[in-house]
Design an enzyme around this catalytic site. Structure first.
Site, PDB file in Angstrom:
ATOM      1  N   ASN A   1       0.735  -1.125   0.068  1.00 26.72           N
ATOM      2  CA  ASN A   1      -0.049  -0.009  -0.225  1.00 26.72           C
ATOM      3  C   ASN A   1       0.802   1.133  -0.078  1.00 26.72           C
ATOM      4  O   ASN A   1       2.206   1.299   0.088  1.00 26.72           O
ATOM      5  CB  ASN A   1      -0.990  -0.065   1.263  1.00 26.72           C
ATOM      6  CG  ASN A   1      -0.478  -0.278   2.511  1.00 26.72           C
ATOM      7  OD1 ASN A   1       0.641   0.716   2.603  1.00 26.72           O
ATOM      8  ND2 ASN A   1      -0.314  -1.281   3.414  1.00 26.72           N
TER       9      ASN A   1
ATOM     10  N   LYS B   1       8.769 -16.607 -10.857  1.00 24.31           N
ATOM     11  CA  LYS B   1       8.017 -15.361 -11.300  1.00 24.31           C
ATOM     12  C   LYS B   1       6.542 -16.034 -12.198  1.00 24.31           C
ATOM     13  O   LYS B   1       6.821 -16.993 -13.152  1.00 24.31           O
ATOM     14  CB  LYS B   1       8.699 -14.596 -12.456  1.00 24.31           C
ATOM     15  CG  LYS B   1       7.918 -13.424 -12.770  1.00 24.31           C
ATOM     16  CD  LYS B   1       8.814 -12.687 -13.780  1.00 24.31           C
ATOM     17  CE  LYS B   1       8.078 -11.494 -14.249  1.00 24.31           C
ATOM     18  NZ  LYS B   1       8.473 -10.651 -15.531  1.00 24.31           N
TER      19      LYS B   1
ATOM     20  N   PRO C   1      -2.982 -11.649  10.641  1.00 23.99           N
ATOM     21  CA  PRO C   1      -3.187 -11.287  11.846  1.00 23.99           C
ATOM     22  C   PRO C   1      -3.228  -9.771  12.012  1.00 23.99           C
ATOM     23  O   PRO C   1      -2.331  -8.912  11.511  1.00 23.99           O
ATOM     24  CB  PRO C   1      -1.796 -11.849  12.603  1.00 23.99           C
ATOM     25  CG  PRO C   1      -0.825 -11.724  11.612  1.00 23.99           C
ATOM     26  CD  PRO C   1      -1.298 -11.860  10.172  1.00 23.99           C
ATOM     27  N   ASP C   2      -4.012  -9.577  12.879  1.00 24.30           N
ATOM     28  CA  ASP C   2      -4.251  -7.794  13.314  1.00 24.30           C
ATOM     29  C   ASP C   2      -3.348  -7.968  14.657  1.00 24.30           C
ATOM     30  O   ASP C   2      -3.695  -8.031  15.689  1.00 24.30           O
ATOM     31  CB  ASP C   2      -5.781  -7.655  13.677  1.00 24.30           C
ATOM     32  CG  ASP C   2      -6.022  -6.206  13.842  1.00 24.30           C
ATOM     33  OD1 ASP C   2      -5.064  -5.607  14.478  1.00 24.30           O
ATOM     34  OD2 ASP C   2      -6.904  -5.721  13.247  1.00 24.30           O
ATOM     35  N   ILE C   3      -2.242  -7.105  14.414  1.00 26.34           N
ATOM     36  CA  ILE C   3      -1.188  -7.013  15.516  1.00 26.34           C
ATOM     37  C   ILE C   3      -1.694  -6.080  16.470  1.00 26.34           C
ATOM     38  O   ILE C   3      -1.663  -6.318  17.611  1.00 26.34           O
ATOM     39  CB  ILE C   3       0.034  -6.357  14.715  1.00 26.34           C
ATOM     40  CG1 ILE C   3       0.720  -7.247  13.740  1.00 26.34           C
ATOM     41  CG2 ILE C   3       1.139  -6.207  16.017  1.00 26.34           C
ATOM     42  CD1 ILE C   3       1.723  -6.577  12.778  1.00 26.34           C
TER      43      ILE C   3
ATOM     44  N   PHE D   1      -3.898   3.871  14.728  1.00 28.62           N
ATOM     45  CA  PHE D   1      -4.498   4.591  13.688  1.00 28.62           C
ATOM     46  C   PHE D   1      -5.423   4.099  12.666  1.00 28.62           C
ATOM     47  O   PHE D   1      -5.608   2.967  12.682  1.00 28.62           O
ATOM     48  CB  PHE D   1      -3.042   4.763  12.734  1.00 28.62           C
ATOM     49  CG  PHE D   1      -2.300   5.970  13.091  1.00 28.62           C
ATOM     50  CD1 PHE D   1      -1.588   5.899  14.448  1.00 28.62           C
ATOM     51  CD2 PHE D   1      -2.232   7.242  12.527  1.00 28.62           C
ATOM     52  CE1 PHE D   1      -0.773   7.110  14.945  1.00 28.62           C
ATOM     53  CE2 PHE D   1      -1.397   7.998  12.900  1.00 28.62           C
ATOM     54  CZ  PHE D   1      -0.612   7.898  14.175  1.00 28.62           C
TER      55      PHE D   1
ATOM     56  N   LYS E   1     -13.720   1.075  15.319  1.00 27.37           N
ATOM     57  CA  LYS E   1     -12.438   0.347  15.544  1.00 27.37           C
ATOM     58  C   LYS E   1     -11.801   0.327  16.905  1.00 27.37           C
ATOM     59  O   LYS E   1     -11.378  -0.569  17.260  1.00 27.37           O
ATOM     60  CB  LYS E   1     -11.378   0.909  14.479  1.00 27.37           C
ATOM     61  CG  LYS E   1     -10.750  -0.045  13.617  1.00 27.37           C
ATOM     62  CD  LYS E   1     -10.130   0.756  12.514  1.00 27.37           C
ATOM     63  CE  LYS E   1     -10.775   0.741  11.043  1.00 27.37           C
ATOM     64  NZ  LYS E   1      -9.773   1.466  10.082  1.00 27.37           N
TER      65      LYS E   1
ATOM     66  N   LYS F   1     -11.534  -3.026  18.666  1.00 27.26           N
ATOM     67  CA  LYS F   1      -9.975  -3.426  19.007  1.00 27.26           C
ATOM     68  C   LYS F   1      -9.688  -3.262  20.473  1.00 27.26           C
ATOM     69  O   LYS F   1      -8.614  -3.765  21.059  1.00 27.26           O
ATOM     70  CB  LYS F   1      -9.034  -2.730  18.098  1.00 27.26           C
ATOM     71  CG  LYS F   1      -9.331  -3.076  16.562  1.00 27.26           C
ATOM     72  CD  LYS F   1      -7.920  -2.863  15.902  1.00 27.26           C
ATOM     73  CE  LYS F   1      -8.400  -2.929  14.439  1.00 27.26           C
ATOM     74  NZ  LYS F   1      -7.162  -2.790  13.308  1.00 27.26           N
TER      75      LYS F   1
HETATM   76  O1  C5P Z   1      -8.441  -2.550  11.098  1.00 22.95           O
HETATM   77  P1  C5P Z   1      -7.656  -1.511  10.374  1.00 22.95           P
HETATM   78  O2  C5P Z   1      -6.417  -2.165   9.604  1.00 22.95           O
HETATM   79  O3  C5P Z   1      -8.205  -0.451   9.538  1.00 22.95           O
HETATM   80  O4  C5P Z   1      -6.776  -0.818  11.595  1.00 22.95           O
HETATM   81  C1  C5P Z   1      -5.906   0.047  11.558  1.00 22.95           C
HETATM   82  C2  C5P Z   1      -5.141   0.038  12.847  1.00 22.95           C
HETATM   83  O5  C5P Z   1      -4.568  -1.103  13.068  1.00 22.95           O
HETATM   84  C3  C5P Z   1      -3.764   0.834  12.507  1.00 22.95           C
HETATM   85  O6  C5P Z   1      -3.042   1.209  14.045  1.00 22.95           O
HETATM   86  C4  C5P Z   1      -2.871  -0.426  12.178  1.00 22.95           C
HETATM   87  O7  C5P Z   1      -1.465  -0.239  12.451  1.00 22.95           O
HETATM   88  C5  C5P Z   1      -3.391  -1.609  12.903  1.00 22.95           C
HETATM   89  N1  C5P Z   1      -3.229  -2.929  12.322  1.00 22.95           N
HETATM   90  C6  C5P Z   1      -2.433  -3.936  12.684  1.00 22.95           C
HETATM   91  N2  C5P Z   1      -2.339  -5.200  11.928  1.00 22.95           N
HETATM   92  C7  C5P Z   1      -3.101  -5.400  11.045  1.00 22.95           C
HETATM   93  C8  C5P Z   1      -3.928  -4.363  10.531  1.00 22.95           C
HETATM   94  C9  C5P Z   1      -4.027  -3.026  11.364  1.00 22.95           C
HETATM   95  O8  C5P Z   1      -1.755  -3.862  13.675  1.00 22.95           O
HETATM   96  N3  C5P Z   1      -3.022  -6.446  10.442  1.00 22.95           N
END
Ligand code: C5P
Length: 400
Positions: free
Chosen positions: A210, A289, A305-307, A323, A337, A341
């Protein structure tokens, strides 16, 4: 009591067009209670006369090293000892070069060598001069020796060009000086942060990624460090150099970012997820490739994974800040969010517009927490980072 009461500041003015702003800076420092003496280089006097600074400061201005009258009033060693802080604003490329080489060929460089007090620079020059490797090398040498560097700012320059090199505005410099003299809002606080984007490989040459540049995260790391925090920054691939004084770790994918975060999170008091982590990664990595044989090529993606959510869900979570980059209903989605979260605070910004957001140098944020909200209007990311760092410190202390 004004914030700089009893502080003695030696303001060094060198020969850049920004020297006219130093008169405003002098007034601002005095209004905050500081006792200010001014030293001007010869080139500075081509832009502003010593009389201006003399009239404003109420003290004689020092310009000469080898002048018996000036030396009799306060000699260079006494000036060097007198100052609690030497602030060179503007600091030209030439001044930085002379200071970096240890020259003592005028009063200001001599004082810089002779003082045991901290020295801060507010660089001001044409953006090409700022980017020049020689200037960057000098800057590195100076900061390695303990010089502080405040700025430069980015934007339109007197020479007609646009880019980094403007001296930061007097009111921001005043804030820097105030912060400098009352440090420690985050003294002893361990902060773990993520920044930049992640790259999720498709094959050896392609990836899902991105537009995040890492600018906001890197600027925030530097501002938190300025408040005394010990910052560990885990960054995806960005073209920024590591901020000075910050422990940096570079990763590529969300999985790698997660592993490094989990290695460090135990000892962290605050976790800030600035990174635009890719939400999905290709289900399978193709070792060779992929050839463009198909008219339609399907890429199957699986959730990453959502860190941030994982950190916030720990049994004893750090103070957690997220953020949210949104293209519409920014505040609504950000608050959702934050709640889902389980974050202590979220910084929301609108992306996809002309100004602000991902690759831009400026941005605006809405901060949301359990029972509060604050708008930080459009400004440079450096300025925004300073304000955001202050708000994070405030909310962190309010919770603990
Ligand atoms: O849910 P979303 O991706 O929009 O949330 C954004 C926030 O979550 C940011 O703070 C981003 O650093 C964190 N994030 C994360 N791991 C992910 C996706 C988003 O830590 N896989």
């Amino acid at each position: 009591m004004p914030s700089l009461t009893n502080k003695k500041i030696l303001l060094g003015v060198t020969g850049g067009i920004a020297a006219y702003k130093s008169a405003v800076l002098l007034r601002a420092l005095q209004s905050a209670g500081a006792d200010v003496r001014v030293v001007m280089t010869q080139a500075a006097q081509a832009f502003v006369t010593p009389l201006t600074f003399q009239a404003l400061s109420g003290h004689a201005v020092y310009t000469e090293l080898l002048d018996p009258t000036q030396e009799a009033a306060m000699d260079h060693i006494s000036l060097a000892r007198w100052a609690d802080l030497v602030l060179v604003a503007p600091a030209t490329a030439d001044f930085m070069a002379r200071a970096a080489s240890g020259h003592a060929n005028d009063l200001l460089t001599t004082i810089c060598l002779a003082t045991a007090s901290p020295i801060a620079l507010a660089p001001a020059m044409n953006q090409q001069m700022w980017f020049n490797q020689a200037t960057q090398d000098n800057l590195r040498r100076l900061t390695q020796r303990g010089y502080y560097c405040w700025g430069p700012d980015e934007g339109a320059q007197a020479c007609g060009e646009t880019g980094p090199g403007r001296m930061i505005e007097p009111e921001m410099l005043l804030q820097q000086v105030e912060t400098f003299f009352c440090p420690g809002e985050l003294d002893g606080v361990n902060i773990l942060m993520t920044a930049g984007s992640t790259r999720e490989p498709i094959d050896p040459v392609r990836f899902v990624g991105n537009r995040s540049s890492g600018k906001m995260g890197f600027a925030l790391a530097a501002s938190l460090h300025d408040l005394g925090a010990a910052v560990t920054l885990i960054s995806g691939p960005v073209s920024l150099s590591n901020p000075i004084g910050i422990l940096c770790s570079r990763v590529e994918t969300a999985d790698e970012m997660r592993s490094v975060v989990l290695e460090h999170v135990e000892n962290s008091d605050i976790f800030i997820g600035v990174a635009a982590v890719a939400d999905y990664r290709p289900r399978k990595y193709t070792g060779e490739k992929i050839k463009k044989n198909n008219e339609i090529q399907t890429l199957e993606l699986v959730r990453n994974p959502d860190i941030l959510a994982e950190v916030a869900a720990r049994e004893k979570p750090p103070f957690t800040v997220g953020f949210a980059a949104e293209t519409e209903q920014v505040e609504h989605y950000a608050e959702e969010k934050r709640r889902i979260k389980g974050l202590d605070m979220i910084a929301a910004n609108q992306v996809g517009m002309d100004e602000g957001g991902f690759e831009s140098d400026s941005n605006a944020l809405v901060l949301l927490w359990q029972d509060g909200r604050e708008v930080l209007p459009m400004m440079t990311k450096t300025q925004l980072a300073q304000q955001l760092a202050g708000r994070i410190a405030e909310r962190y202390h309010a919770r603990t």
